[in-house]
Design a protein around this motif. Structure first.
Motif, mmCIF file in Angstrom:
data_model
loop_
_atom_site.group_PDB
_atom_site.id
_atom_site.type_symbol
_atom_site.label_atom_id
_atom_site.label_comp_id
_atom_site.label_asym_id
_atom_site.label_seq_id
_atom_site.Cartn_x
_atom_site.Cartn_y
_atom_site.Cartn_z
ATOM 1 N N MET A 85 33.234 -39.642 20.804
ATOM 2 C CA MET A 85 32.475 -39.879 22.016
ATOM 3 C C MET A 85 31.908 -41.296 22.000
ATOM 4 S SD MET A 85 30.446 -36.275 22.615
ATOM 5 C CE MET A 85 30.293 -36.596 24.382
ATOM 6 N N ARG A 86 31.619 -41.806 23.168
ATOM 7 C CA ARG A 86 30.989 -43.118 23.304
ATOM 8 C C ARG A 86 29.481 -42.895 23.193
ATOM 9 N NH1 ARG A 86 32.291 -48.151 25.550
ATOM 10 N NH2 ARG A 86 30.522 -49.247 26.503
ATOM 11 N N LEU A 87 28.871 -43.433 22.136
ATOM 12 C CA LEU A 87 27.471 -43.102 21.913
ATOM 13 C C LEU A 87 26.651 -44.301 21.475
ATOM 14 C CD1 LEU A 87 26.796 -42.864 18.590
ATOM 15 C CD2 LEU A 87 28.246 -40.852 18.828
ATOM 16 N N VAL A 88 25.342 -44.146 21.677
ATOM 17 C CA VAL A 88 24.345 -45.067 21.143
ATOM 18 C C VAL A 88 23.567 -44.318 20.078
ATOM 19 C CG1 VAL A 88 22.141 -46.194 21.668
ATOM 20 C CG2 VAL A 88 24.118 -46.577 23.146
ATOM 21 N N PHE A 89 23.273 -45.000 18.984
ATOM 22 C CA PHE A 89 22.511 -44.419 17.888
ATOM 23 C C PHE A 89 21.142 -45.069 17.843
ATOM 24 C CE2 PHE A 89 21.018 -44.392 13.487
ATOM 25 C CZ PHE A 89 21.133 -43.047 13.174
ATOM 26 N N ALA A 90 20.110 -44.266 17.606
ATOM 27 C CA ALA A 90 18.754 -44.795 17.477
ATOM 28 C C ALA A 90 18.105 -44.216 16.224
ATOM 29 C CB ALA A 90 17.915 -44.465 18.706
ATOM 30 N N GLY A 91 17.735 -45.067 15.284
ATOM 31 C CA GLY A 91 17.094 -44.635 14.049
ATOM 32 C C GLY A 91 16.563 -45.840 13.316
ATOM 33 N N THR A 92 15.708 -45.599 12.324
ATOM 34 C CA THR A 92 15.088 -46.726 11.627
ATOM 35 C C THR A 92 15.087 -46.593 10.108
ATOM 36 O OG1 THR A 92 13.715 -47.286 13.540
ATOM 37 C CG2 THR A 92 12.963 -48.059 11.383
ATOM 38 N N PRO A 93 14.517 -45.528 9.512
ATOM 39 C CA PRO A 93 14.352 -45.507 8.049
ATOM 40 C C PRO A 93 15.605 -45.050 7.317
ATOM 41 C CG PRO A 93 13.404 -43.535 8.980
ATOM 42 C CD PRO A 93 13.913 -44.343 10.146
ATOM 43 N N ALA A 94 15.480 -44.966 6.001
ATOM 44 C CA ALA A 94 16.603 -44.537 5.157
ATOM 45 C C ALA A 94 17.094 -43.145 5.532
ATOM 46 C CB ALA A 94 16.176 -44.575 3.689
ATOM 47 N N PHE A 95 16.189 -42.273 5.997
ATOM 48 C CA PHE A 95 16.583 -40.920 6.386
ATOM 49 C C PHE A 95 17.697 -40.935 7.431
ATOM 50 C CE2 PHE A 95 16.204 -37.025 8.885
ATOM 51 C CZ PHE A 95 16.097 -36.061 7.909
ATOM 52 N N SER A 96 17.731 -41.961 8.280
ATOM 53 C CA SER A 96 18.681 -42.027 9.391
ATOM 54 C C SER A 96 20.048 -42.560 8.999
ATOM 55 C CB SER A 96 18.106 -42.918 10.501
ATOM 56 O OG SER A 96 16.772 -42.598 10.795
ATOM 57 N N VAL A 97 20.144 -43.223 7.859
ATOM 58 C CA VAL A 97 21.369 -43.941 7.506
ATOM 59 C C VAL A 97 22.557 -42.997 7.322
ATOM 60 C CG1 VAL A 97 22.460 -45.382 5.741
ATOM 61 C CG2 VAL A 97 20.142 -45.912 6.544
ATOM 62 N N ALA A 98 22.345 -41.847 6.688
ATOM 63 C CA ALA A 98 23.451 -40.917 6.456
ATOM 64 C C ALA A 98 24.071 -40.469 7.774
ATOM 65 C CB ALA A 98 22.963 -39.704 5.669
ATOM 66 N N THR A 99 23.256 -40.284 8.794
ATOM 67 C CA THR A 99 23.779 -39.877 10.101
ATOM 68 C C THR A 99 24.622 -40.989 10.716
ATOM 69 O OG1 THR A 99 21.958 -38.354 10.538
ATOM 70 C CG2 THR A 99 23.140 -39.211 12.444
ATOM 71 N N LEU A 100 24.139 -42.213 10.655
ATOM 72 C CA LEU A 100 24.914 -43.343 11.187
ATOM 73 C C LEU A 100 26.273 -43.433 10.493
ATOM 74 C CD1 LEU A 100 25.149 -45.882 12.932
ATOM 75 C CD2 LEU A 100 23.961 -47.143 11.114
ATOM 76 N N GLU A 101 26.278 -43.287 9.177
ATOM 77 C CA GLU A 101 27.535 -43.355 8.432
ATOM 78 C C GLU A 101 28.467 -42.210 8.805
ATOM 79 O OE1 GLU A 101 25.965 -45.547 4.341
ATOM 80 O OE2 GLU A 101 25.960 -43.356 4.472
ATOM 81 N N ALA A 102 27.916 -41.007 8.981
ATOM 82 C CA ALA A 102 28.743 -39.847 9.324
ATOM 83 C C ALA A 102 29.363 -39.999 10.702
ATOM 84 C CB ALA A 102 27.908 -38.574 9.251
ATOM 85 N N LEU A 103 28.599 -40.499 11.655
ATOM 86 C CA LEU A 103 29.127 -40.704 13.013
ATOM 87 C C LEU A 103 30.230 -41.756 13.006
ATOM 88 C CD1 LEU A 103 25.761 -40.709 14.985
ATOM 89 C CD2 LEU A 103 27.470 -38.879 14.952
ATOM 90 N N HIS A 104 30.022 -42.797 12.237
ATOM 91 C CA HIS A 104 31.034 -43.853 12.139
ATOM 92 C C HIS A 104 32.299 -43.317 11.473
ATOM 93 C CE1 HIS A 104 32.894 -47.552 10.424
ATOM 94 N NE2 HIS A 104 32.496 -48.080 11.569
ATOM 95 N N ALA A 105 32.127 -42.559 10.390
ATOM 96 C CA ALA A 105 33.289 -42.014 9.676
ATOM 97 C C ALA A 105 34.049 -41.003 10.518
ATOM 98 C CB ALA A 105 32.837 -41.367 8.367
ATOM 99 N N ALA A 106 33.347 -40.304 11.415
ATOM 100 C CA ALA A 106 33.988 -39.295 12.265
ATOM 101 C C ALA A 106 34.776 -39.913 13.413
ATOM 102 C CB ALA A 106 32.927 -38.343 12.817
ATOM 103 N N GLY A 107 34.669 -41.235 13.577
ATOM 104 C CA GLY A 107 35.478 -41.918 14.582
ATOM 105 C C GLY A 107 34.835 -42.053 15.948
ATOM 106 N N HIS A 108 33.560 -41.749 16.055
ATOM 107 C CA HIS A 108 32.880 -41.928 17.337
ATOM 108 C C HIS A 108 32.740 -43.413 17.656
ATOM 109 C CE1 HIS A 108 31.952 -37.710 17.948
ATOM 110 N NE2 HIS A 108 31.612 -37.642 16.671
#
Length: 304
Positions: A1-24
């Protein structure tokens, strides 16, 4: 999907990486502006900003999500916005921009522990479990309808740091499942019940100071809840001693705060005693109870 990600601390990094790896298609990453950090108070990008730049993603750092930021967000034409520990309130105008709305990863089993510090408050309260809730955001504080939930146990020795890492990984996995279901039209909403709602207030440094008049069970939970930040502490002969690990133990016939070394390092409490397993004096490394007793004369001294 075409998405925007919003996050700041270390807790958010795993989600950003997972979304990127999933091909979004991540068309933009919103994070808080650089903040002073370290002894030199040098302006430092957030963990999310650093990871996004490493992945080659466009990064936006607005102070507030006002007109200019909303214009930038609208120009990105996202289908969905994924939000995890961003740290800024999303006004209704922002919530309305993505075609499928804004999905939030919250580190509790909503409606329990809405608010800023759900991980720490769950441990402090003695909860046996917590988890991740994926919800669709609305104008309220963590009040939107729930999309996915998964629980994890809280062990008797679990610290906030350990639970943070577990929930960060779980949130990353669940949001990928949620987006797959959303794309397939299989994502169903469940309104949050009013019953059972609690608020996880932001942590303060003041509450990390140990009140030895409290019962040992409560203090042991606070030690775990405040590890690694802001870390429980108490004053001993003018020095601020950090308590990194502790457990409740049998009562001591002594005023609250009194230290007894009888093979263990225990401190009298309002009810029971607190066995200290790992401590740290200013400028020193963490010491086990055995190391602390060997290095310092502690028996009979009293924490204030």
């Amino acid at each position: 999907m075409r998405l925007v990600f919003a996050g700041t601390p270390a807790f958010s990094v795993a989600t950003l990486e997972a979304l990127h790896a999933a091909g979004h298609e991540i068309v933009g990453v919103f994070t808080q502006p650089d903040r002073p950090a370290g002894r030199g108070r040098k302006l430092t990008p957030s963990p999310v900003a650093l990871r996004a730049e490493a992945l080659g993603l466009p990064v936006f750092k607005p102070e507030k999500l006002r007109a200019e930021a909303q214009t930038e967000l609208r120009a990105l034409s996202p289908e969905v916005m994924v939000v995890v520990a961003y740290g800024l309130i999303l006004p209704q105008a922002v919530l309305d921009i993505p075609r499928h709305g804004c999905l939030n990863i919250h580190a509790s089993l909503l409606p329990r522990w809405r608010g800023a510090a759900p991980i720490q408050r769950a441990i402090e309260a003695g909860d046996r479990e917590t988890g991740i809730t994926i919800m669709r955001m609305d104008a309220g504080l963590d009040t939107g309808p729930m999309l996915l939930r998964e629980a994890v146990p809280i062990g008797e020795d679990t610290t906030a740091g350990q639970l943070h890492d577990t929930l960060s990984a779980l949130g990353a996995r669940l949001i990928v499942h949620a987006l797959d279901a959303l794309a397939a039209g299989r994502l169903h909403e469940t309104p949050q019940p009013a019953q059972g709602a609690t608020y996880a207030s932001k942590l303060s440094k003041d509450e990390a100071r140990i009140d030895w008049s409290a019962d040992a069970q409560t203090l042991a939970r606070r030690v775990r809840a405040f590890n690694p930040v802001p870390m429980a502490w108490s004053e001993l002969d003018g020095e601020r001693v950090r308590v990194l690990a502790a457990r409740p133990a049998a009562a001591i016939d002594a005023p609250a705060g009194t230290i007894v070394t009888d093979g263990m390092l225990r401190v009298a409490c309002g009810s029971g005693s607190l066995q200290l397993d790992l401590l740290q004096w200013p400028g020193g490394r963490p010491l086990s109870a055995r190391e602390a007793m060997a290095a310092r004369r502690l028996h009979g001294r009293r924490f204030t």
